[in-house]
Scaffold this motif. Structure first.
Motif, short mmCIF file in Angstrom:
data_model
loop_
_atom_site.label_atom_id
_atom_site.label_comp_id
_atom_site.label_asym_id
_atom_site.label_seq_id
_atom_site.Cartn_x
_atom_site.Cartn_y
_atom_site.Cartn_z
N ASN A 1 -7.02 0.25 -7.21
CA ASN A 1 -5.57 0.22 -7.25
C ASN A 1 -4.99 0.56 -8.62
O ASN A 1 -4.03 -0.03 -9.07
CB ASN A 1 -5.04 -1.13 -6.76
N VAL B 1 2.46 1.72 -3.44
CA VAL B 1 1.50 2.21 -4.43
C VAL B 1 1.23 3.69 -4.20
O VAL B 1 1.23 4.49 -5.14
CB VAL B 1 0.19 1.38 -4.38
N GLU B 2 1.01 4.09 -2.94
CA GLU B 2 0.74 5.49 -2.64
C GLU B 2 1.96 6.37 -2.90
O GLU B 2 1.81 7.52 -3.32
CB GLU B 2 0.25 5.63 -1.19
N ASN B 3 3.16 5.85 -2.67
CA ASN B 3 4.38 6.61 -2.97
C ASN B 3 4.52 6.89 -4.47
O ASN B 3 5.21 7.82 -4.86
CB ASN B 3 5.63 5.89 -2.47
N ARG B 4 3.87 6.09 -5.27
CA ARG B 4 3.89 6.29 -6.73
C ARG B 4 2.77 7.22 -7.18
O ARG B 4 2.53 7.38 -8.37
CB ARG B 4 3.77 4.95 -7.45
N GLY B 5 2.06 7.80 -6.23
CA GLY B 5 1.01 8.76 -6.56
C GLY B 5 -0.32 8.11 -6.89
O GLY B 5 -1.22 8.78 -7.41
N GLN B 6 -0.48 6.83 -6.60
CA GLN B 6 -1.73 6.13 -6.88
C GLN B 6 -2.55 6.04 -5.59
O GLN B 6 -2.02 6.17 -4.50
CB GLN B 6 -1.43 4.71 -7.39
N VAL B 7 -3.83 5.80 -5.75
CA VAL B 7 -4.73 5.65 -4.61
C VAL B 7 -4.90 4.16 -4.34
O VAL B 7 -5.20 3.39 -5.25
CB VAL B 7 -6.10 6.30 -4.88
N TRP B 8 -4.71 3.76 -3.10
CA TRP B 8 -4.88 2.36 -2.71
C TRP B 8 -6.31 2.17 -2.23
O TRP B 8 -6.78 2.89 -1.35
CB TRP B 8 -3.92 2.00 -1.58
N LYS C 1 0.84 -1.21 0.00
CA LYS C 1 0.00 0.00 0.00
C LYS C 1 0.87 1.25 0.00
O LYS C 1 0.63 2.18 -0.78
CB LYS C 1 -0.93 -0.01 1.22
N VAL C 2 1.87 1.27 0.86
CA VAL C 2 2.77 2.43 0.93
C VAL C 2 3.47 2.64 -0.42
O VAL C 2 3.57 3.76 -0.91
CB VAL C 2 3.80 2.24 2.07
N ASP D 1 -14.27 3.51 -3.06
CA ASP D 1 -13.82 4.80 -2.59
C ASP D 1 -15.04 5.68 -2.35
O ASP D 1 -15.92 5.78 -3.21
CB ASP D 1 -12.89 5.42 -3.64
#
Length: 134
Positions: A113, A86-93, A83-84, A100
């Motif tokens: 994802n 994916v989020e570090n790549r600017g995506q929403v987990w 998760k971290v 959502d």
């Protein structure tokens, strides 16, 4: 378990996943979720088995259940690292099976994802679509 069959450390896992594609990160998360579900099902079956076991058998089953719980925790930690990443790549987990809230308010289907099929801003009329979506 032998030393050669031990999973990699969480630190090594966190480093390794930085090299994976977004698709591979999602696939790994799905695999881990599946593994967790199977372990939980196994633990439930083991708990039921305890009703017909001897004291020694119950002790053994308790050890197996505890070991499975440790594996579940480890897999959950790996999912958190995914998760971290994916989020570090600017995506929403988005956890599998959950929508959502922002997308629910707008009546849109979320891109889970980052793996949606419709283009940005593109809406699909599912009533005329005979395809199979997984």
């Amino acid at each position: 378990m032998s030393a050669s069959s031990q999973p990699i450390s969480l630190t090594a896992f966190a480093e390794a996943i930085t090299e994976l594609s977004l698709e591979s990160l999602h696939a790994e998360a799905a695999k881990l979720h599946n593994d967790i579900n199977k372990l939980l099902e196994s633990n439930a079956a083991l708990e039921a088995e305890k009703a017909v076991e001897t004291e020694e058998g119950i002790k053994f089953l308790d050890e197996v259940i505890a070991e499975n719980e440790g594996v579940v925790k480890s897999k959950e930690e790996r999912i958190a690292l995914l998760k971290v990443e994916v989020e570090n790549r600017g995506q929403v987990w988005i956890e599998p099976g959950k929508k959502d809230e922002k997308d629910q308010d707008k009546g849109q289907t979320p891109i889970v994802n980052g793996s949606g099929h419709a283009g940005a801003g593109e809406q699909r009329d599912e009533s005329t679509d005979d395809g199979v979506y997984l």
